[in-house]
Design a protein around this motif. Structure first.
Motif, PDB file in Angstrom:
ATOM      1  N   TYR A  48      -0.006   3.169   1.062  1.00 49.09           N
ATOM      2  CA  TYR A  48       1.094   2.195   1.124  1.00 49.09           C
ATOM      3  C   TYR A  48       2.169   2.711   0.182  1.00 49.09           C
ATOM      4  O   TYR A  48       1.958   2.784  -1.028  1.00 49.09           O
ATOM      5  CB  TYR A  48       0.506   0.851   0.705  1.00 49.09           C
ATOM      6  N   ARG A  97      -4.299   0.995  -0.785  1.00 45.56           N
ATOM      7  CA  ARG A  97      -4.976  -0.069  -0.008  1.00 45.56           C
ATOM      8  C   ARG A  97      -3.913  -0.787   0.792  1.00 45.56           C
ATOM      9  O   ARG A  97      -2.721  -0.558   0.597  1.00 45.56           O
ATOM     10  CB  ARG A  97      -5.618  -1.023  -1.000  1.00 45.56           C
ATOM     11  N   ASP A 117       8.399  -6.992   1.580  1.00 46.49           N
ATOM     12  CA  ASP A 117       7.799  -8.152   0.938  1.00 46.49           C
ATOM     13  C   ASP A 117       8.776  -8.819  -0.017  1.00 46.49           C
ATOM     14  O   ASP A 117       9.821  -8.269  -0.352  1.00 46.49           O
ATOM     15  CB  ASP A 117       6.441  -7.827   0.288  1.00 46.49           C
ATOM     16  N   GLY A 176      -1.497  -3.881   1.657  1.00 49.71           N
ATOM     17  CA  GLY A 176      -0.844  -4.876   0.817  1.00 49.71           C
ATOM     18  C   GLY A 176      -1.379  -6.261   1.111  1.00 49.71           C
ATOM     19  O   GLY A 176      -1.916  -6.520   2.186  1.00 49.71           O
ATOM     20  N   ASP A 177      -1.214  -7.128   0.137  1.00 48.17           N
ATOM     21  CA  ASP A 177      -1.529  -8.544   0.312  1.00 48.17           C
ATOM     22  C   ASP A 177      -0.293  -9.305  -0.146  1.00 48.17           C
ATOM     23  O   ASP A 177       0.038  -9.242  -1.336  1.00 48.17           O
ATOM     24  CB  ASP A 177      -2.752  -8.907  -0.545  1.00 48.17           C
ATOM     25  N   PRO A 178       0.485  -9.913   0.722  1.00 47.00           N
ATOM     26  CA  PRO A 178       0.200 -10.356   2.090  1.00 47.00           C
ATOM     27  C   PRO A 178       0.670  -9.443   3.231  1.00 47.00           C
ATOM     28  O   PRO A 178       0.712  -9.887   4.381  1.00 47.00           O
ATOM     29  CB  PRO A 178       0.976 -11.675   2.166  1.00 47.00           C
ATOM     30  N   GLU A 179       0.975  -8.161   2.965  1.00 46.05           N
ATOM     31  CA  GLU A 179       1.446  -7.300   4.058  1.00 46.05           C
ATOM     32  C   GLU A 179       0.424  -7.208   5.195  1.00 46.05           C
ATOM     33  O   GLU A 179       0.795  -7.203   6.371  1.00 46.05           O
ATOM     34  CB  GLU A 179       1.756  -5.890   3.530  1.00 46.05           C
ATOM     35  N   GLY A 211       2.365 -11.299  -6.840  1.00 43.35           N
ATOM     36  CA  GLY A 211       1.721 -10.325  -5.951  1.00 43.35           C
ATOM     37  C   GLY A 211       2.401 -10.262  -4.594  1.00 43.35           C
ATOM     38  O   GLY A 211       2.148  -9.359  -3.802  1.00 43.35           O
ATOM     39  N   GLY A 212       3.280 -11.210  -4.298  1.00 39.92           N
ATOM     40  CA  GLY A 212       3.991 -11.257  -3.010  1.00 39.92           C
ATOM     41  C   GLY A 212       3.972 -12.676  -2.462  1.00 39.92           C
ATOM     42  O   GLY A 212       2.916 -13.284  -2.360  1.00 39.92           O
ATOM     43  N   ASN A 222       0.415   2.389  -3.326  1.00 37.27           N
ATOM     44  CA  ASN A 222      -0.803   1.598  -3.411  1.00 37.27           C
ATOM     45  C   ASN A 222      -1.823   2.286  -2.517  1.00 37.27           C
ATOM     46  O   ASN A 222      -1.466   2.861  -1.478  1.00 37.27           O
ATOM     47  CB  ASN A 222      -0.567   0.167  -2.956  1.00 37.27           C
TER      48      ASN A 222
HETATM   49  N1  GLY Z   1       2.275  -7.346  -1.926  1.00 40.58           N
HETATM   50  C1  GLY Z   1       2.252  -6.241  -2.780  1.00 40.58           C
HETATM   51  C2  GLY Z   1       0.973  -5.555  -2.889  1.00 40.58           C
HETATM   52  O1  GLY Z   1       0.010  -5.811  -2.208  1.00 40.58           O
HETATM   53  O2  GLY Z   1       0.892  -4.659  -3.723  1.00 40.58           O
END
Ligand code: GLY
Ligand code: AMP
Length: 417
Positions: free
Chosen positions: A267, A285, A210, A287-290, A224-225, A283
Protein backbone atom coordinates in the motif's frame (compact mmCIF):
# COMPACT_ATOMS: atom_id res chain seq x y z
CA UNK A 1 3.92 -29.39 -8.01
CA UNK A 2 1.40 -29.47 -5.22
CA UNK A 3 -2.19 -29.95 -6.25
CA UNK A 4 -4.42 -27.03 -5.33
CA UNK A 5 -7.05 -28.20 -2.88
CA UNK A 6 -10.65 -27.76 -3.98
CA UNK A 7 -11.75 -26.49 -0.59
CA UNK A 8 -9.45 -24.44 1.57
CA UNK A 9 -9.72 -23.83 5.33
CA UNK A 10 -8.61 -20.28 6.09
CA UNK A 11 -7.32 -18.45 9.16
CA UNK A 12 -7.56 -14.64 9.16
CA UNK A 13 -5.54 -12.66 11.73
CA UNK A 14 -7.01 -9.43 13.11
CA UNK A 15 -10.29 -8.12 14.43
CA UNK A 16 -11.14 -4.79 12.81
CA UNK A 17 -13.27 -3.55 9.94
CA UNK A 18 -10.59 -4.57 7.44
CA UNK A 19 -10.73 -8.16 8.69
CA UNK A 20 -14.54 -8.13 8.60
CA UNK A 21 -14.37 -7.09 4.95
CA UNK A 22 -11.78 -9.82 4.23
CA UNK A 23 -13.86 -12.50 6.00
CA UNK A 24 -17.08 -11.28 4.32
CA UNK A 25 -15.49 -11.61 0.89
CA UNK A 26 -13.67 -14.89 1.63
CA UNK A 27 -16.97 -16.37 2.90
CA UNK A 28 -18.58 -15.71 -0.51
CA UNK A 29 -16.14 -18.08 -2.21
CA UNK A 30 -17.23 -21.67 -2.90
CA UNK A 31 -13.55 -22.56 -2.30
CA UNK A 32 -13.67 -21.45 1.34
CA UNK A 33 -14.19 -24.26 3.81
CA UNK A 34 -13.75 -23.51 7.50
CA UNK A 35 -13.16 -19.80 8.13
CA UNK A 36 -11.58 -18.82 11.44
CA UNK A 37 -10.67 -15.30 12.58
CA UNK A 38 -8.44 -14.37 15.53
CA UNK A 39 -9.62 -12.49 17.48
CA UNK A 40 -12.48 -11.33 15.20
CA UNK A 41 -15.37 -9.21 16.49
CA UNK A 42 -19.17 -9.33 16.80
CA UNK A 43 -19.69 -8.71 13.06
CA UNK A 44 -17.05 -11.22 11.97
CA UNK A 45 -18.75 -13.82 14.18
CA UNK A 46 -21.63 -13.90 11.67
CA UNK A 47 -19.36 -15.19 8.87
CA UNK A 48 -16.41 -16.84 10.67
CA UNK A 49 -15.53 -18.72 13.84
CA UNK A 50 -13.78 -16.29 16.22
CA UNK A 51 -10.94 -17.62 18.39
CA UNK A 52 -8.42 -16.27 20.88
CA UNK A 53 -4.84 -16.50 19.70
CA UNK A 54 -1.63 -14.55 20.40
CA UNK A 55 -1.53 -13.24 16.82
CA UNK A 56 1.76 -11.33 17.16
CA UNK A 57 3.56 -14.47 18.41
CA UNK A 58 4.92 -16.23 15.29
CA UNK A 59 5.49 -19.60 17.00
CA UNK A 60 1.99 -19.62 18.52
CA UNK A 61 0.35 -18.77 15.18
CA UNK A 62 2.36 -21.37 13.26
CA UNK A 63 1.64 -24.10 15.85
CA UNK A 64 -2.10 -23.34 15.84
CA UNK A 65 -2.30 -23.17 12.03
CA UNK A 66 -0.41 -26.46 11.63
CA UNK A 67 -2.49 -28.26 14.25
CA UNK A 68 -5.76 -27.06 12.69
CA UNK A 69 -4.60 -27.80 9.12
CA UNK A 70 -5.34 -24.44 7.52
CA UNK A 71 -4.60 -24.23 3.80
CA UNK A 72 -4.21 -20.44 3.86
CA UNK A 73 -3.49 -17.76 6.46
CA UNK A 74 -4.35 -14.12 5.69
CA UNK A 75 -2.67 -11.55 7.93
CA UNK A 76 -4.62 -8.30 8.41
CA UNK A 77 -2.57 -5.95 10.63
CA UNK A 78 1.08 -4.90 10.44
CA UNK A 79 2.10 -6.00 13.97
CA UNK A 80 2.15 -9.75 13.27
CA UNK A 81 3.86 -9.14 9.89
CA UNK A 82 6.69 -7.10 11.41
CA UNK A 83 6.98 -9.71 14.19
CA UNK A 84 7.62 -12.48 11.62
CA UNK A 85 4.38 -14.45 11.51
CA UNK A 86 4.76 -15.04 7.76
CA UNK A 87 8.30 -16.41 8.21
CA UNK A 88 7.11 -18.88 10.87
CA UNK A 89 4.11 -20.03 8.79
CA UNK A 90 6.25 -20.53 5.67
CA UNK A 91 8.79 -22.50 7.69
CA UNK A 92 5.90 -24.75 8.75
CA UNK A 93 4.89 -25.21 5.09
CA UNK A 94 1.65 -23.21 5.35
CA UNK A 95 0.55 -20.87 2.55
CA UNK A 96 0.26 -17.31 3.85
CA UNK A 97 -0.72 -13.98 2.32
CA UNK A 98 1.60 -11.21 3.55
CA UNK A 99 5.28 -10.17 3.57
CA UNK A 100 8.11 -11.67 5.64
CA UNK A 101 9.49 -9.66 8.56
CA UNK A 102 12.37 -8.46 6.38
CA UNK A 103 10.00 -7.23 3.67
CA UNK A 104 7.55 -5.74 6.21
CA UNK A 105 10.34 -3.31 7.14
CA UNK A 106 8.87 -1.13 4.40
CA UNK A 107 6.24 -0.24 7.00
CA UNK A 108 8.07 -1.27 10.16
CA UNK A 109 10.93 1.23 9.74
CA UNK A 110 10.46 4.56 8.05
CA UNK A 111 14.25 5.05 8.03
CA UNK A 112 14.70 1.74 6.19
CA UNK A 113 12.26 2.87 3.50
CA UNK A 114 13.78 6.33 3.17
CA UNK A 115 17.28 4.83 2.74
CA UNK A 116 15.92 2.42 0.12
CA UNK A 117 14.29 5.32 -1.76
CA UNK A 118 17.49 7.36 -1.68
CA UNK A 119 19.55 4.45 -3.00
CA UNK A 120 17.06 3.59 -5.76
CA UNK A 121 16.30 7.20 -6.74
CA UNK A 122 12.63 6.91 -5.76
CA UNK A 123 10.86 10.28 -5.39
CA UNK A 124 10.06 11.02 -1.72
CA UNK A 125 10.51 13.89 0.78
CA UNK A 126 14.10 14.80 1.72
CA UNK A 127 14.98 13.49 5.20
CA UNK A 128 17.50 12.77 7.92
CA UNK A 129 17.51 9.87 10.38
CA UNK A 130 18.39 10.19 14.07
CA UNK A 131 18.87 7.47 16.68
CA UNK A 132 16.82 9.46 19.22
CA UNK A 133 14.75 12.59 19.68
CA UNK A 134 17.64 14.17 21.61
CA UNK A 135 20.00 13.69 18.64
CA UNK A 136 17.51 15.44 16.35
CA UNK A 137 17.02 18.43 18.66
CA UNK A 138 19.35 20.92 16.99
CA UNK A 139 18.31 19.91 13.46
CA UNK A 140 14.59 20.40 14.25
CA UNK A 141 15.21 23.66 16.14
CA UNK A 142 16.57 25.34 12.98
CA UNK A 143 14.74 23.40 10.21
CA UNK A 144 12.71 25.45 7.70
CA UNK A 145 8.95 25.20 8.34
CA UNK A 146 6.76 23.25 8.25
CA UNK A 147 8.89 20.33 9.40
CA UNK A 148 7.67 16.73 9.52
CA UNK A 149 8.63 14.55 12.51
CA UNK A 150 8.09 10.79 12.41
CA UNK A 151 8.69 7.92 14.80
CA UNK A 152 10.84 5.40 12.92
CA UNK A 153 8.85 2.34 14.05
CA UNK A 154 5.20 1.29 14.10
CA UNK A 155 3.03 3.88 15.81
CA UNK A 156 -0.55 2.85 14.90
CA UNK A 157 -1.11 5.93 12.75
CA UNK A 158 -0.02 8.29 15.52
CA UNK A 159 3.66 8.67 14.73
CA UNK A 160 3.59 11.68 12.36
CA UNK A 161 3.56 15.39 13.21
CA UNK A 162 3.54 18.12 10.58
CA UNK A 163 4.88 20.96 12.76
CA UNK A 164 4.16 24.58 11.85
CA UNK A 165 6.70 25.91 14.37
CA UNK A 166 10.08 24.70 15.57
CA UNK A 167 8.69 24.53 19.13
CA UNK A 168 5.90 22.20 17.97
CA UNK A 169 8.54 20.09 16.23
CA UNK A 170 10.60 19.87 19.43
CA UNK A 171 7.50 18.90 21.43
CA UNK A 172 6.78 16.10 18.93
CA UNK A 173 10.38 14.88 19.27
CA UNK A 174 10.02 14.70 23.03
CA UNK A 175 7.06 12.30 22.62
CA UNK A 176 8.98 9.77 20.51
CA UNK A 177 10.78 7.10 22.54
CA UNK A 178 13.11 5.63 19.86
CA UNK A 179 14.61 6.53 16.50
CA UNK A 180 13.30 9.50 14.53
CA UNK A 181 13.03 10.58 10.90
CA UNK A 182 12.80 14.30 10.14
CA UNK A 183 11.40 15.17 6.72
CA UNK A 184 10.86 18.04 4.37
CA UNK A 185 7.14 18.89 4.09
CA UNK A 186 5.47 18.04 0.79
CA UNK A 187 2.19 19.43 -0.42
CA UNK A 188 -0.50 18.28 -2.80
CA UNK A 189 -3.49 15.94 -2.84
CA UNK A 190 -2.95 12.48 -1.39
CA UNK A 191 -3.90 9.16 -2.95
CA UNK A 192 -3.29 5.52 -2.12
CA UNK A 193 -2.12 2.91 -4.58
CA UNK A 194 -2.37 -0.84 -3.90
CA UNK A 195 -0.61 -3.74 -5.58
CA UNK A 196 -0.54 -7.39 -4.64
CA UNK A 197 2.45 -9.52 -5.59
CA UNK A 198 3.72 -13.07 -5.17
CA UNK A 199 7.29 -11.84 -5.64
CA UNK A 200 7.14 -12.19 -9.44
CA UNK A 201 3.76 -11.05 -10.78
CA UNK A 202 2.48 -7.62 -9.74
CA UNK A 203 -1.25 -6.95 -9.88
CA UNK A 204 -2.56 -3.40 -9.54
CA UNK A 205 -5.72 -2.98 -7.45
CA UNK A 206 -8.08 0.02 -7.54
CA UNK A 207 -6.86 3.22 -5.90
CA UNK A 208 -8.40 4.98 -2.90
CA UNK A 209 -8.35 8.26 -1.05
CA UNK A 210 -8.75 8.26 2.69
CA UNK A 211 -9.84 10.93 5.15
CA UNK A 212 -7.39 10.91 8.04
CA UNK A 213 -8.58 13.76 10.25
CA UNK A 214 -11.33 13.17 12.80
CA UNK A 215 -13.65 16.03 11.79
CA UNK A 216 -15.16 17.69 8.71
CA UNK A 217 -13.02 19.79 6.37
CA UNK A 218 -9.90 17.91 7.50
CA UNK A 219 -9.93 19.40 10.98
CA UNK A 220 -9.19 17.75 14.31
CA UNK A 221 -6.62 15.12 15.23
CA UNK A 222 -5.21 12.43 12.94
CA UNK A 223 -6.98 9.07 13.08
CA UNK A 224 -6.56 5.65 11.50
CA UNK A 225 -9.04 6.85 8.83
CA UNK A 226 -12.61 8.21 9.00
CA UNK A 227 -13.69 7.36 5.47
CA UNK A 228 -12.56 6.33 2.01
CA UNK A 229 -13.52 6.82 -1.60
CA UNK A 230 -12.41 4.53 -4.41
CA UNK A 231 -11.12 5.21 -7.00
CA UNK A 232 -9.04 8.23 -5.92
CA UNK A 233 -10.32 10.98 -8.23
CA UNK A 234 -6.96 12.81 -8.45
CA UNK A 235 -4.90 9.75 -9.33
CA UNK A 236 -5.34 9.79 -13.10
CA UNK A 237 -4.24 6.79 -15.16
CA UNK A 238 -1.14 8.74 -16.24
CA UNK A 239 -0.16 9.56 -12.63
CA UNK A 240 -0.88 5.99 -11.56
CA UNK A 241 1.41 4.61 -14.26
CA UNK A 242 4.08 7.09 -13.25
CA UNK A 243 3.81 6.12 -9.57
CA UNK A 244 4.10 2.46 -10.53
CA UNK A 245 7.12 3.02 -12.75
CA UNK A 246 8.96 5.50 -10.51
CA UNK A 247 8.01 4.30 -7.02
CA UNK A 248 6.41 0.86 -6.64
CA UNK A 249 8.28 -1.20 -9.26
CA UNK A 250 11.76 0.09 -8.26
CA UNK A 251 10.91 -0.65 -4.61
CA UNK A 252 9.91 -4.23 -5.43
CA UNK A 253 13.06 -4.61 -7.54
CA UNK A 254 15.24 -3.30 -4.70
CA UNK A 255 13.61 -5.69 -2.20
CA UNK A 256 14.18 -8.64 -4.54
CA UNK A 257 17.78 -7.60 -5.21
CA UNK A 258 18.42 -7.48 -1.45
CA UNK A 259 17.29 -11.12 -1.17
CA UNK A 260 14.09 -10.12 0.65
CA UNK A 261 11.42 -10.19 -2.07
CA UNK A 262 8.15 -8.53 -1.14
CA UNK A 263 4.96 -10.62 -1.14
CA UNK A 264 1.38 -9.77 -0.18
CA UNK A 265 -0.21 -6.35 -0.56
CA UNK A 266 1.89 -3.20 -0.78
CA UNK A 267 0.00 0.00 0.00
CA UNK A 268 1.76 3.15 -1.22
CA UNK A 269 0.63 6.45 0.33
CA UNK A 270 1.37 9.09 -2.32
CA UNK A 271 1.49 12.86 -2.43
CA UNK A 272 0.65 14.20 -5.91
CA UNK A 273 3.08 17.13 -5.93
CA UNK A 274 3.74 19.61 -8.71
CA UNK A 275 6.84 17.58 -9.61
CA UNK A 276 4.81 14.37 -9.82
CA UNK A 277 3.87 11.59 -7.39
CA UNK A 278 6.12 11.21 -4.34
CA UNK A 279 6.06 8.46 -1.73
CA UNK A 280 4.85 9.50 1.74
CA UNK A 281 4.92 6.05 3.26
CA UNK A 282 4.40 2.36 2.64
CA UNK A 283 2.07 0.03 4.50
CA UNK A 284 2.66 -3.71 4.25
CA UNK A 285 -1.06 -4.66 4.52
CA UNK A 286 -4.47 -3.57 3.34
CA UNK A 287 -5.66 -0.23 4.66
CA UNK A 288 -8.42 0.07 7.21
CA UNK A 289 -10.97 1.37 6.09
CA UNK A 290 -9.54 1.18 2.53
CA UNK A 291 -10.18 -2.60 2.38
CA UNK A 292 -13.85 -2.01 3.21
CA UNK A 293 -14.15 0.09 0.03
CA UNK A 294 -11.86 -1.92 -2.29
CA UNK A 295 -13.35 -5.32 -1.53
CA UNK A 296 -16.85 -4.01 -2.35
CA UNK A 297 -15.56 -3.49 -5.89
CA UNK A 298 -13.99 -6.94 -6.29
CA UNK A 299 -16.18 -9.21 -8.40
CA UNK A 300 -13.78 -12.18 -8.46
CA UNK A 301 -13.20 -14.90 -5.90
CA UNK A 302 -10.96 -13.52 -3.13
CA UNK A 303 -10.01 -16.98 -1.83
CA UNK A 304 -8.66 -17.98 -5.25
CA UNK A 305 -6.83 -14.70 -5.59
CA UNK A 306 -5.12 -14.70 -2.18
CA UNK A 307 -4.33 -18.41 -2.38
CA UNK A 308 -2.76 -17.95 -5.83
CA UNK A 309 -0.72 -15.03 -4.48
CA UNK A 310 0.41 -17.03 -1.43
CA UNK A 311 1.40 -19.99 -3.64
CA UNK A 312 3.33 -17.97 -6.25
CA UNK A 313 0.66 -18.50 -8.94
CA UNK A 314 -0.66 -14.96 -9.21
CA UNK A 315 0.02 -14.89 -12.96
CA UNK A 316 -2.84 -17.40 -13.39
CA UNK A 317 -5.50 -14.95 -12.15
CA UNK A 318 -6.90 -11.75 -13.60
CA UNK A 319 -9.42 -10.31 -11.17
CA UNK A 320 -12.60 -8.57 -12.31
CA UNK A 321 -13.39 -5.21 -10.74
CA UNK A 322 -16.69 -3.41 -10.69
CA UNK A 323 -16.64 -0.17 -12.66
CA UNK A 324 -18.71 1.35 -9.87
CA UNK A 325 -17.29 3.70 -7.25
CA UNK A 326 -17.24 2.93 -3.53
CA UNK A 327 -17.70 5.21 -0.54
CA UNK A 328 -17.00 4.03 3.02
CA UNK A 329 -17.94 6.05 6.09
CA UNK A 330 -16.54 5.21 9.51
CA UNK A 331 -18.88 5.54 12.48
CA UNK A 332 -16.59 6.12 15.47
CA UNK A 333 -17.21 6.18 19.21
CA UNK A 334 -17.39 9.58 20.85
CA UNK A 335 -13.95 10.54 22.13
CA UNK A 336 -12.02 8.73 19.35
CA UNK A 337 -9.08 9.02 18.58
CA UNK A 338 -8.34 9.92 22.20
CA UNK A 339 -10.36 8.02 24.83
CA UNK A 340 -13.29 6.39 23.06
CA UNK A 341 -16.46 5.85 25.07
CA UNK A 342 -17.41 2.18 24.80
CA UNK A 343 -20.31 0.03 25.97
CA UNK A 344 -23.03 2.13 24.28
CA UNK A 345 -25.81 0.16 22.51
CA UNK A 346 -26.07 0.15 18.68
CA UNK A 347 -29.30 -0.64 16.77
CA UNK A 348 -30.57 -0.34 13.24
CA UNK A 349 -27.83 -2.13 11.28
CA UNK A 350 -30.43 -4.26 9.45
CA UNK A 351 -32.33 -1.10 8.46
CA UNK A 352 -29.12 0.40 7.07
CA UNK A 353 -28.29 -2.77 5.12
CA UNK A 354 -31.85 -2.93 3.75
CA UNK A 355 -30.93 0.15 1.69
CA UNK A 356 -28.20 -1.85 -0.08
CA UNK A 357 -25.04 -0.92 1.82
CA UNK A 358 -22.73 -3.29 3.67
CA UNK A 359 -22.05 -2.55 7.33
CA UNK A 360 -18.64 -3.79 8.45
CA UNK A 361 -17.92 -4.08 12.16
CA UNK A 362 -14.64 -2.78 13.59
CA UNK A 363 -14.93 -2.29 17.36
CA UNK A 364 -18.12 -4.08 18.33
CA UNK A 365 -18.99 -6.74 20.90
CA UNK A 366 -22.08 -8.58 22.19
CA UNK A 367 -23.07 -7.60 25.71
CA UNK A 368 -24.35 -10.29 28.07
CA UNK A 369 -27.86 -9.08 27.16
CA UNK A 370 -27.18 -10.04 23.54
CA UNK A 371 -27.22 -6.39 22.45
CA UNK A 372 -24.55 -5.05 20.11
CA UNK A 373 -22.29 -2.53 21.87
CA UNK A 374 -19.36 -0.28 20.94
CA UNK A 375 -16.05 -1.84 21.97
CA UNK A 376 -13.42 0.29 20.29
CA UNK A 377 -12.57 3.64 18.70
CA UNK A 378 -13.70 2.99 15.14
CA UNK A 379 -16.88 0.96 15.57
CA UNK A 380 -18.60 0.51 12.19
CA UNK A 381 -17.73 1.16 8.55
CA UNK A 382 -20.59 1.51 6.05
CA UNK A 383 -19.70 0.82 2.43
CA UNK A 384 -21.83 1.72 -0.57
CA UNK A 385 -21.41 1.33 -4.33
CA UNK A 386 -22.75 3.74 -6.95
CA UNK A 387 -22.30 4.73 -10.59
CA UNK A 388 -20.08 7.53 -9.33
CA UNK A 389 -18.78 8.80 -5.99
CA UNK A 390 -21.80 11.12 -5.62
CA UNK A 391 -24.31 8.28 -5.94
CA UNK A 392 -22.36 6.00 -3.58
CA UNK A 393 -22.04 8.88 -1.12
CA UNK A 394 -25.81 9.57 -1.10
CA UNK A 395 -26.55 5.93 -0.43
CA UNK A 396 -23.93 5.62 2.32
CA UNK A 397 -25.24 8.71 4.15
CA UNK A 398 -28.90 7.63 3.77
CA UNK A 399 -27.92 4.30 5.34
CA UNK A 400 -25.86 5.70 8.22
CA UNK A 401 -28.87 7.77 9.30
CA UNK A 402 -30.77 4.50 9.83
CA UNK A 403 -28.38 3.45 12.56
CA UNK A 404 -29.64 4.22 16.06
CA UNK A 405 -26.61 4.91 18.24
CA UNK A 406 -26.15 7.74 20.71
CA UNK A 407 -22.48 7.13 21.38
CA UNK A 408 -21.00 7.79 17.95
CA UNK A 409 -19.99 10.41 15.39
CA UNK A 410 -19.02 10.45 11.72
CA UNK A 411 -17.73 12.93 9.16
CA UNK A 412 -20.36 14.49 6.89
CA UNK A 413 -17.98 15.26 4.04
CA UNK A 414 -16.68 11.87 2.86
CA UNK A 415 -16.76 11.97 -0.95
CA UNK A 416 -18.13 15.51 -1.07
CA UNK A 417 -17.26 17.09 -4.40
N1 GLY B 1 -6.31 4.10 6.71
C1 GLY B 1 -4.92 4.17 6.79
C2 GLY B 1 -4.25 2.90 7.05
O1 GLY B 1 -4.80 1.83 7.07
O2 GLY B 1 -3.04 2.95 7.25
P1 AMP C 1 0.02 8.50 9.13
O1 AMP C 1 -1.05 7.78 8.35
O2 AMP C 1 -0.28 8.72 10.56
O3 AMP C 1 1.40 7.98 8.86
O4 AMP C 1 -0.04 10.00 8.61
C1 AMP C 1 0.67 10.37 7.58
C2 AMP C 1 0.12 11.67 7.13
O5 AMP C 1 1.00 12.72 7.50
C3 AMP C 1 0.05 11.67 5.63
O6 AMP C 1 -1.18 11.21 5.17
C4 AMP C 1 0.31 13.11 5.30
O7 AMP C 1 -0.91 13.84 5.36
C5 AMP C 1 1.20 13.59 6.41
N1 AMP C 1 2.62 13.55 6.00
C6 AMP C 1 3.49 12.55 6.19
N2 AMP C 1 4.69 12.84 5.67
C7 AMP C 1 4.59 14.07 5.12
C8 AMP C 1 5.49 14.94 4.43
N3 AMP C 1 6.77 14.61 4.23
N4 AMP C 1 5.00 16.12 4.00
C9 AMP C 1 3.72 16.47 4.24
N5 AMP C 1 2.83 15.71 4.88
C10 AMP C 1 3.25 14.52 5.34
Amino acid sequence: MTATPEICDILVLGGGGREHALCWKLRQSPRTGRLVCAPGNAGIAAVAECVDLAIADPAAVAAYAAEQGFGLVVVGPEGPLVAGVVDALRAAGIAVFGPTAAAAQLEGSKGFTKDLCRKAGIPTAGYRRFASGADAHHYVAVHPLPVVIKADGLAAGKGVTVAESNEEGLAALADIPGAVVVEECLSGPEASLFVITDGTTVQVWPSAQDYKRAFDDDSGPNTGGMGVISPAPRLTEALLQRALAEIVMPTLAAMAAAGTPYTGVLYAGLMLTEQGPKLIEYNCRFGDPEAQALLMRLESDLTELLLACAQGRLAEITPRWSGESAVTIVYAAMGYPRTAITGTVIDGIDDAEALGVTVFHAGTARAASGKLVAAGGRVLALSALGHDIGEARSLAYAAIRKIRWHGGFYRRDIGKA
